[in-house]
Design a protein around this motif. Structure first.
Motif, PDB file in Angstrom:
ATOM      1  N   ALA A  96      31.334  40.350  32.626  1.00  0.00           N
ATOM      2  CA  ALA A  96      31.688  41.766  32.565  1.00  0.00           C
ATOM      3  C   ALA A  96      31.824  42.365  33.963  1.00  0.00           C
ATOM      4  O   ALA A  96      32.683  43.246  34.171  1.00  0.00           O
ATOM      5  CB  ALA A  96      30.624  42.527  31.760  1.00  0.00           C
ATOM      6  N   TRP A  97      31.000  41.894  34.896  1.00  0.00           N
ATOM      7  CA  TRP A  97      31.001  42.485  36.244  1.00  0.00           C
ATOM      8  C   TRP A  97      31.636  41.570  37.296  1.00  0.00           C
ATOM      9  O   TRP A  97      31.564  41.871  38.489  1.00  0.00           O
ATOM     10  CB  TRP A  97      29.562  42.826  36.648  1.00  0.00           C
ATOM     11  CG  TRP A  97      28.960  43.915  35.796  1.00  0.00           C
ATOM     12  CD1 TRP A  97      29.627  44.860  35.074  1.00  0.00           C
ATOM     13  CD2 TRP A  97      27.570  44.135  35.552  1.00  0.00           C
ATOM     14  NE1 TRP A  97      28.734  45.691  34.418  1.00  0.00           N
ATOM     15  CE2 TRP A  97      27.461  45.269  34.685  1.00  0.00           C
ATOM     16  CE3 TRP A  97      26.397  43.521  35.985  1.00  0.00           C
ATOM     17  CZ2 TRP A  97      26.239  45.767  34.263  1.00  0.00           C
ATOM     18  CZ3 TRP A  97      25.172  44.023  35.561  1.00  0.00           C
ATOM     19  CH2 TRP A  97      25.103  45.138  34.702  1.00  0.00           C
ATOM     20  N   ASN A  98      32.222  40.457  36.855  1.00  0.00           N
ATOM     21  CA  ASN A  98      32.902  39.526  37.759  1.00  0.00           C
ATOM     22  C   ASN A  98      31.983  39.071  38.893  1.00  0.00           C
ATOM     23  O   ASN A  98      32.297  39.194  40.080  1.00  0.00           O
ATOM     24  CB  ASN A  98      34.169  40.162  38.338  1.00  0.00           C
ATOM     25  CG  ASN A  98      35.065  39.144  39.016  1.00  0.00           C
ATOM     26  OD1 ASN A  98      35.037  37.941  38.677  1.00  0.00           O
ATOM     27  ND2 ASN A  98      35.848  39.580  39.980  1.00  0.00           N
ATOM     28  N   ILE A  99      30.815  38.543  38.498  1.00  0.00           N
ATOM     29  CA  ILE A  99      29.795  38.099  39.461  1.00  0.00           C
ATOM     30  C   ILE A  99      29.564  36.602  39.277  1.00  0.00           C
ATOM     31  O   ILE A  99      29.413  36.136  38.144  1.00  0.00           O
ATOM     32  CB  ILE A  99      28.473  38.860  39.239  1.00  0.00           C
ATOM     33  CG1 ILE A  99      28.693  40.357  39.537  1.00  0.00           C
ATOM     34  CG2 ILE A  99      27.354  38.309  40.121  1.00  0.00           C
ATOM     35  CD1 ILE A  99      27.521  41.212  39.120  1.00  0.00           C
ATOM     36  N   SER A 100      29.524  35.872  40.366  1.00  0.00           N
ATOM     37  CA  SER A 100      29.293  34.429  40.281  1.00  0.00           C
ATOM     38  C   SER A 100      27.815  34.168  40.140  1.00  0.00           C
ATOM     39  O   SER A 100      26.984  34.991  40.518  1.00  0.00           O
ATOM     40  CB  SER A 100      29.824  33.739  41.541  1.00  0.00           C
ATOM     41  OG  SER A 100      29.147  34.213  42.677  1.00  0.00           O
TER      42      SER A 100
END
Length: 365
Positions: A361-365
């Motif tokens: 959802a937050w485009n975090i790796s």
């Protein structure tokens, strides 16, 4: 190794107070009835001399804020090994108690000892500030055993350590010592094993033995300003040890995922420092370093109060945010993890799913 306790009066030079014997451990039980914080401020007392199905009596029963049961046995005239065996025997009965049975145990306890709340639901809500029927609470999901004594022999201490370390049984010992200074009498206590470790062991045993993924869950209380926490960079908890103590689990470099109960997940960040009292915290602002109540806040922060005791104080942990959203854009979906503990290390597949979903959802790796 035997635990030795002492108290010194501070003056021109330290003076060690005179230790005195605790003639009757039932006196300690009476003190606990007045205030269970003598044992642990995070517990709710729910039973005294609780009769089991095999006609034995548990000295004291308590609950923690997760709904887990604590079996408390005073050594009294029993040998150290007897009291450990007895606690385990009682646990074999407690593990099968359902919600109605635990509720009835409390109801009888409240009636006999004139407690301020006649139902377990009311007592739990008053003590922990959350409803017992909350989706985050599962009554008797896990249990602990605590042996209360003035001392234990070395063999019994080895047995307790073994049960914790190798048998994954959450059993602990709490040692008390009495001291006298003129006409004043004092009690000192010492845990054999850190109570946080024992609670974590009980919770882990009750779970499906799922490996922790290294990501911390944080519950940010709805009565706090998330907008200010975003701006200044912190998470918080307090008002009682139950809510502030778990903040001490965090160390610099840990990653935390923040949930506002009944609202949803609102941020992820990296811890940048240790837990600190809110009234002692300082923040970088355009006008220099300022205290929380000196900063320009979007909402009042009434928990900042230097007069509060350390147990009741508000605590903050500084965080460098990776990503945050306001309350209106919180991620709140079916199947996401939730828990009332301020900080925890979830060991459940649902937590793995939650982190992966938030990363997407937050485009975090």
């Amino acid at each position: 190794m035997a635990i030795e306790q002492g108290i010194w009066k501070i003056g021109d030079k330290p003076v060690k107070l005179k230790p005195v014997g605790m003639a009757d451990e039932s006196l300690l039980e009476e003190q606990v009835m007045h205030d269970i914080a003598i044992l642990d401020a995070d517990w709710l007392l729910i039973g005294r001399q609780v009769r089991t199905d095999f006609d034995k009596f548990i000295d004291l029963l308590a609950l923690d804020g997760d709904g887990n049961v604590i079996i408390i046995e005073l050594k009294r005239d029993k040998t150290p090994r007897e009291v450990v065996a007895q606690a385990i025997d009682y646990a074999s009965w407690v593990v099968n108690l359902d919600e109605s049975q635990i509720g009835e145990i409390y109801h009888q306890f409240a009636r006999i000892y004139e407690r301020p709340h006649d139902s377990l639901e009311a007592a739990f809500k008053a003590r922990f500030g959350v409803a017992l029927d909350s989706t985050d609470i599962q009554l008797n999901r896990a249990h602990q055993m605590v042996v209360v004594a003035t001392k234990l022999d070395a063999s019994t201490e080895r047995i307790i350590h073994y049960l914790n370390t190798h048998a994954d049984i959450a059993i602990n010992a709490l040692f008390f010592a009495a001291f006298q200074d003129g006409g004043n009498h004092y009690l000192s206590r010492a845990w054999m094993i850190a109570p946080e470790d024992n609670r974590e062991r009980a919770a882990s045993h009750a779970s499906a033995k799922h490996a922790w993924n290294g990501e911390y869950y944080v519950s940010f209380g709805d009565n706090r300003s998330w907008a200010d926490a975003r701006q200044l960079g912190f998470i918080a908890g307090g008002g009682a040890l139950w809510y502030s103590r778990t903040l001490a689990m965090l160390s610099e470099g840990d990653r935390v995922w923040v949930n506002i109960p009944k609202t949803g997940f609102v941020g992820v960040g990296i811890v940048t420092g240790e837990r600190i009292r809110a009234d002692q915290a300082r923040f970088d602002t355009p006008d220099g370093r300022k205290a929380l109540d000196e900063s320009t806040l979007q909402a009042p922060y009434p928990q900042v109060d230097p007069s509060r005791s350390d147990e009741d104080a508000e605590y903050l942990v500084p965080v460098a945010w990776i990503h945050t959203v306001d309350r209106e854009h919180a991620v709140n979906e079916a199947g996401l993890f939730g828990n009332q503990n301020t900080v925890c290390k979830p060991k459940t597949p649902k937590w793995d799913h939650t982190v992966k979903r938030l990363q997407q959802a937050w485009n975090i790796s």
